[in-house]
Design a protein around this motif. Sequence first.
Motif, PDB file in Angstrom:
ATOM      1  N   SER A 357       0.832  -1.210   0.000  1.00 19.62           N
ATOM      2  CA  SER A 357       0.000   0.000   0.000  1.00 19.62           C
ATOM      3  C   SER A 357       0.863   1.255   0.000  1.00 19.62           C
ATOM      4  O   SER A 357       0.548   2.234  -0.683  1.00 19.62           O
ATOM      5  N   GLY A 358       1.933   1.226   0.763  1.00 19.82           N
ATOM      6  CA  GLY A 358       2.803   2.400   0.840  1.00 19.82           C
ATOM      7  C   GLY A 358       3.471   2.723  -0.474  1.00 19.82           C
ATOM      8  O   GLY A 358       3.631   3.901  -0.834  1.00 19.82           O
ATOM      9  N   LYS A 359       3.872   1.698  -1.236  1.00 21.22           N
ATOM     10  CA  LYS A 359       4.487   1.944  -2.546  1.00 21.22           C
ATOM     11  C   LYS A 359       3.519   2.677  -3.458  1.00 21.22           C
ATOM     12  O   LYS A 359       3.883   3.647  -4.137  1.00 21.22           O
ATOM     13  N   ARG A 360       2.275   2.216  -3.493  1.00 18.98           N
ATOM     14  CA  ARG A 360       1.290   2.868  -4.368  1.00 18.98           C
ATOM     15  C   ARG A 360       0.959   4.269  -3.888  1.00 18.98           C
ATOM     16  O   ARG A 360       0.730   5.166  -4.703  1.00 18.98           O
ATOM     17  N   PHE A 361       0.907   4.465  -2.583  1.00 26.38           N
ATOM     18  CA  PHE A 361       0.664   5.796  -2.023  1.00 26.38           C
ATOM     19  C   PHE A 361       1.701   6.795  -2.520  1.00 26.38           C
ATOM     20  O   PHE A 361       1.377   7.927  -2.900  1.00 26.38           O
ATOM     21  N   LEU A 362       2.966   6.370  -2.562  1.00 26.26           N
ATOM     22  CA  LEU A 362       4.035   7.259  -2.996  1.00 26.26           C
ATOM     23  C   LEU A 362       4.112   7.360  -4.517  1.00 26.26           C
ATOM     24  O   LEU A 362       4.352   8.435  -5.066  1.00 26.26           O
ATOM     25  N   GLN A 363       3.898   6.246  -5.218  1.00 26.23           N
ATOM     26  CA  GLN A 363       3.984   6.266  -6.680  1.00 26.23           C
ATOM     27  C   GLN A 363       2.929   7.174  -7.287  1.00 26.23           C
ATOM     28  O   GLN A 363       3.175   7.823  -8.309  1.00 26.23           O
ATOM     29  N   SER A 364       1.744   7.239  -6.688  1.00 25.56           N
ATOM     30  CA  SER A 364       0.689   8.090  -7.229  1.00 25.56           C
ATOM     31  C   SER A 364       1.070   9.564  -7.184  1.00 25.56           C
ATOM     32  O   SER A 364       0.531  10.371  -7.939  1.00 25.56           O
ATOM     33  N   GLN A 365       2.008   9.909  -6.312  1.00 23.93           N
ATOM     34  CA  GLN A 365       2.486  11.286  -6.214  1.00 23.93           C
ATOM     35  C   GLN A 365       3.739  11.513  -7.052  1.00 23.93           C
ATOM     36  O   GLN A 365       4.326  12.594  -7.018  1.00 23.93           O
ATOM     37  N   GLY A 366       4.153  10.499  -7.787  1.00 17.12           N
ATOM     38  CA  GLY A 366       5.354  10.618  -8.605  1.00 17.12           C
ATOM     39  C   GLY A 366       6.633  10.360  -7.841  1.00 17.12           C
ATOM     40  O   GLY A 366       7.720  10.616  -8.363  1.00 17.12           O
ATOM     41  N   LEU A 367       6.534   9.829  -6.614  1.00 19.65           N
ATOM     42  CA  LEU A 367       7.721   9.580  -5.785  1.00 19.65           C
ATOM     43  C   LEU A 367       8.177   8.135  -5.994  1.00 19.65           C
ATOM     44  O   LEU A 367       8.085   7.283  -5.114  1.00 19.65           O
ATOM     45  N   PHE A 368       8.689   7.850  -7.185  1.00 25.14           N
ATOM     46  CA  PHE A 368       9.023   6.486  -7.565  1.00 25.14           C
ATOM     47  C   PHE A 368      10.315   5.985  -6.924  1.00 25.14           C
ATOM     48  O   PHE A 368      10.563   4.785  -6.881  1.00 25.14           O
ATOM     49  N   ASN A 369      11.161   6.868  -6.448  1.00 22.53           N
ATOM     50  CA  ASN A 369      12.453   6.452  -5.894  1.00 22.53           C
ATOM     51  C   ASN A 369      12.402   6.175  -4.395  1.00 22.53           C
ATOM     52  O   ASN A 369      13.387   5.713  -3.828  1.00 22.53           O
ATOM     53  N   ALA A 370      11.269   6.467  -3.754  1.00 23.49           N
ATOM     54  CA  ALA A 370      11.195   6.306  -2.305  1.00 23.49           C
ATOM     55  C   ALA A 370      11.429   4.856  -1.895  1.00 23.49           C
ATOM     56  O   ALA A 370      12.160   4.585  -0.929  1.00 23.49           O
ATOM     57  N   THR A 371      10.814   3.907  -2.605  1.00 24.54           N
ATOM     58  CA  THR A 371      10.993   2.492  -2.271  1.00 24.54           C
ATOM     59  C   THR A 371      12.441   2.060  -2.469  1.00 24.54           C
ATOM     60  O   THR A 371      12.973   1.268  -1.686  1.00 24.54           O
ATOM     61  N   THR A 372      13.085   2.588  -3.497  1.00 23.55           N
ATOM     62  CA  THR A 372      14.490   2.253  -3.722  1.00 23.55           C
ATOM     63  C   THR A 372      15.357   2.737  -2.574  1.00 23.55           C
ATOM     64  O   THR A 372      16.265   2.025  -2.123  1.00 23.55           O
ATOM     65  N   TYR A 373      15.092   3.949  -2.089  1.00 24.90           N
ATOM     66  CA  TYR A 373      15.854   4.468  -0.950  1.00 24.90           C
ATOM     67  C   TYR A 373      15.668   3.568   0.278  1.00 24.90           C
ATOM     68  O   TYR A 373      16.629   3.290   1.019  1.00 24.90           O
ATOM     69  N   ALA A 374      14.431   3.114   0.494  1.00 22.69           N
ATOM     70  CA  ALA A 374      14.175   2.226   1.628  1.00 22.69           C
ATOM     71  C   ALA A 374      14.925   0.905   1.467  1.00 22.69           C
ATOM     72  O   ALA A 374      15.486   0.367   2.436  1.00 22.69           O
ATOM     73  N   LEU A 375      14.951   0.385   0.242  1.00 21.94           N
ATOM     74  CA  LEU A 375      15.646  -0.879  -0.012  1.00 21.94           C
ATOM     75  C   LEU A 375      17.156  -0.740   0.142  1.00 21.94           C
ATOM     76  O   LEU A 375      17.837  -1.692   0.536  1.00 21.94           O
ATOM     77  N   LEU A 376      17.697   0.430  -0.199  1.00 19.86           N
ATOM     78  CA  LEU A 376      19.135   0.646  -0.038  1.00 19.86           C
ATOM     79  C   LEU A 376      19.557   0.532   1.423  1.00 19.86           C
ATOM     80  O   LEU A 376      20.716   0.213   1.730  1.00 19.86           O
ATOM     81  N   ILE A 377      18.630   0.783   2.328  1.00 21.71           N
ATOM     82  CA  ILE A 377      18.902   0.621   3.759  1.00 21.71           C
ATOM     83  C   ILE A 377      18.517  -0.771   4.229  1.00 21.71           C
ATOM     84  O   ILE A 377      19.256  -1.448   4.937  1.00 21.71           O
ATOM     85  N   GLY A 378      17.319  -1.216   3.806  1.00 24.38           N
ATOM     86  CA  GLY A 378      16.787  -2.476   4.305  1.00 24.38           C
ATOM     87  C   GLY A 378      17.518  -3.706   3.809  1.00 24.38           C
ATOM     88  O   GLY A 378      17.716  -4.661   4.569  1.00 24.38           O
ATOM     89  N   ALA A 379      17.927  -3.736   2.540  1.00 28.62           N
ATOM     90  CA  ALA A 379      18.565  -4.931   1.987  1.00 28.62           C
ATOM     91  C   ALA A 379      19.899  -5.261   2.670  1.00 28.62           C
ATOM     92  O   ALA A 379      20.115  -6.413   3.074  1.00 28.62           O
ATOM     93  N   PRO A 380      20.826  -4.299   2.827  1.00 30.32           N
ATOM     94  CA  PRO A 380      22.062  -4.632   3.543  1.00 30.32           C
ATOM     95  C   PRO A 380      21.810  -5.060   4.987  1.00 30.32           C
ATOM     96  O   PRO A 380      22.478  -5.967   5.496  1.00 30.32           O
ATOM     97  N   LEU A 381      20.840  -4.407   5.649  1.00 35.65           N
ATOM     98  CA  LEU A 381      20.520  -4.807   7.014  1.00 35.65           C
ATOM     99  C   LEU A 381      19.988  -6.235   7.061  1.00 35.65           C
ATOM    100  O   LEU A 381      20.200  -6.951   8.051  1.00 35.65           O
ATOM    101  N   SER A 382      19.292  -6.663   6.004  1.00 36.67           N
ATOM    102  CA  SER A 382      18.783  -8.034   5.953  1.00 36.67           C
ATOM    103  C   SER A 382      19.930  -9.043   5.945  1.00 36.67           C
ATOM    104  O   SER A 382      19.888 -10.053   6.663  1.00 36.67           O
ATOM    105  N   PHE A 383      20.974  -8.780   5.159  1.00 32.04           N
ATOM    106  CA  PHE A 383      22.133  -9.671   5.129  1.00 32.04           C
ATOM    107  C   PHE A 383      22.828  -9.692   6.499  1.00 32.04           C
ATOM    108  O   PHE A 383      23.251 -10.752   6.973  1.00 32.04           O
ATOM    109  N   LEU A 384      22.929  -8.523   7.118  1.00 31.51           N
ATOM    110  CA  LEU A 384      23.560  -8.452   8.443  1.00 31.51           C
ATOM    111  C   LEU A 384      22.767  -9.245   9.468  1.00 31.51           C
ATOM    112  O   LEU A 384      23.344  -9.979  10.293  1.00 31.51           O
TER     113      LEU A 384
END
Length: 670
Positions: A357-384
């Motif tokens: 739901s959050g991805k669509r909430f942001l994409q509708s406003q044209g904020l397509f990079n927000a999820t990528t920014y979250a993944l740049l933090i979340g993905a490395p933390l997942s490996f850790l």
Amino acid sequence: MENSGSTPQPINGRPQGRRQSILSEFLPESLPLPPSFLATSPIVREILTRDIAECSSEDDHHDLPFDSDSDSEQPQIVDAKLAFHPNGIAYGSGYSTIAIQGLDRPVPNPREVEDSLRAEASLLRDNAIIPPRHPRSQRNNIFWRLYRRVFSTKIKDHEDPEPIFQDSAAAETTPLLVDPHQESPSDEPLPTPPAEEIIERFEDAVAAHAIKTTWQREAKTLVQYAAPLIVAFLLHYSVTIGSVLTVGRLGMVELAAVNLATMTASITCYVPVQGLSTCLDTLCAQAYGSGHKHLVGLQAQRMTWLLWMLMIPIAVLWWFSEPILASMVPDRETASLAALFLRVLILGMPGVAALESGKRFLQSQGLFNATTYALLIGAPLSFLQNYLFVFKFGWNFGGAALAMAITQNLLPLLLVVYVRYVDGMQCWDGFSRKAFSNWGPMIKLALPGMIMIEAQFSVLEILTIAAGQFGTAQLAAQSILVTVTSTSFNIPFPLAIATSTRVANLIGAHLSDAARVTARVAIVAGLIVGLFNLTMFTTLNETIPRIFTEDEQVIGIAKQVILVCAVMQIFDALAAVSHGILRGVGHQAIGGYANLFSYYMVALPISLSTAFALGWKLSGLWAGLTVGLAVVSALELVYLYNADWESAVAQAEARMKSEDVMSEAKYTTV
């Protein structure tokens, strides 16, 4: 929709109909569409009209972000011809299937309008209708000419005689091409015309059929669109990769169990959640475009609550899943560990729903990079977390599941932080009781897409269960193969999304010739991607399995079957791209029927027959899937080759006019 065998209507006075489809008698444009392909505008209008009416009551008037009688705060959306809409993105879906999108045309938001204007200006510059950004270089040696011939996006570098841009505003009597000897007087960057002039010149050029494109321009555009999506897809799927890599070091049984658990989780939870939440692509975009920005947050809230309620019975199913899994695979320990993994993953369920739901909430406003920014933090933390929980803290198999669950909850929290402190807060009006009303139309809108996507993904669950019948080692090897092929698919899938967007934009702008150029470029790009993946799989057929496990038996099986998966890469990429083109021209039904036919009537029977009757085991399962993808890609490419693209332009124009009329009627009543 018009039948492709009928005579297309002229567009802008130009007779259409380059070639009628020879398949029109077998696959007509009037083919009855399943619900997931029907235009959803009436349902969307019903939902938004109800919400606007409720929010406009005297008791709730404070919820309105602006006075509906005032025009001063209405969003000024330019009617751009090439609005960029990469909606419907489900990051990390990662399997050999394409999510189906509806036919609705989302309302462009200001950021998308800016992208549209830049795209229009680029095409105008390429066609020498507005000045280039920089003066033309006077170098004329053979290397510079060769460079321009190969890499330049400008029409003048590929045609003779060479046109030169016109330096005055276009009008009805203004020629599009002027003095070919005119050059810029200085080396200073040339100013870009204002937005109004760009739009006017673009419309005049389209009417005069003066817009052309090159394969260089379309290749550059597809790379620009697809590159950030590829990064986002790979980052999201890396959460699953991290768990599989970690668990593979624990043993063969654990590797088999994580495959069974994650595939079951995908079929019973993740895929339905993605399918249901895609209706927000339309709802949130239409709410934002209508000026009722607070309804964007309301729609996201409503979907989140719906998904959370749906997850209650799914959580019960996961908690008591061990007997069910034990009936599917012969090894009791594998079923027990898979059930443990699912029980721990219940903790991540709320985050899975909130993220979609959050991805669509942001994409509708044209904020397509927000999820990528979250993944740049979340993905490395997942490996850790996987390293700490599994090896450092000694939590073993359960630790990998806990790391995944924590990451699933962390990603939506990072999106909340982005909205609160960066951008997107303008569409959030706080939690509201209205999120618990008006569910019926939304469920009606969401269910068909979920059913179609679920039908496509279920084939992989069937193959996983079949792999389990051959023993733990075969199921462990299947875990490696699914992970590797899903990772490789995260390259052509974003390319397909980019292709769909670009083709749809060009078709909507009446540029059928340019759309055909894009389609050809995309097919070649898909073939290149497939060949690249094939090369990697064949040259690293033993190295790749050793990354996941140290068990020699599993490695031996995987390195043999991965050669079959290597051949599949060609057809997987071509099927993805061709389906993207079909979505772009509005012929999703063809791709949907082709997918279902190929999976259930071709791939599944061949897979089960070769695996069990011929004794090929895992190789047979993947051979059947390869044949199925070859069939679907062949069907779609043949249809595209014989399709009437001018008819698609006429149909797109009719849809846009119809939606514009309905939008005007809606604004009048509101």
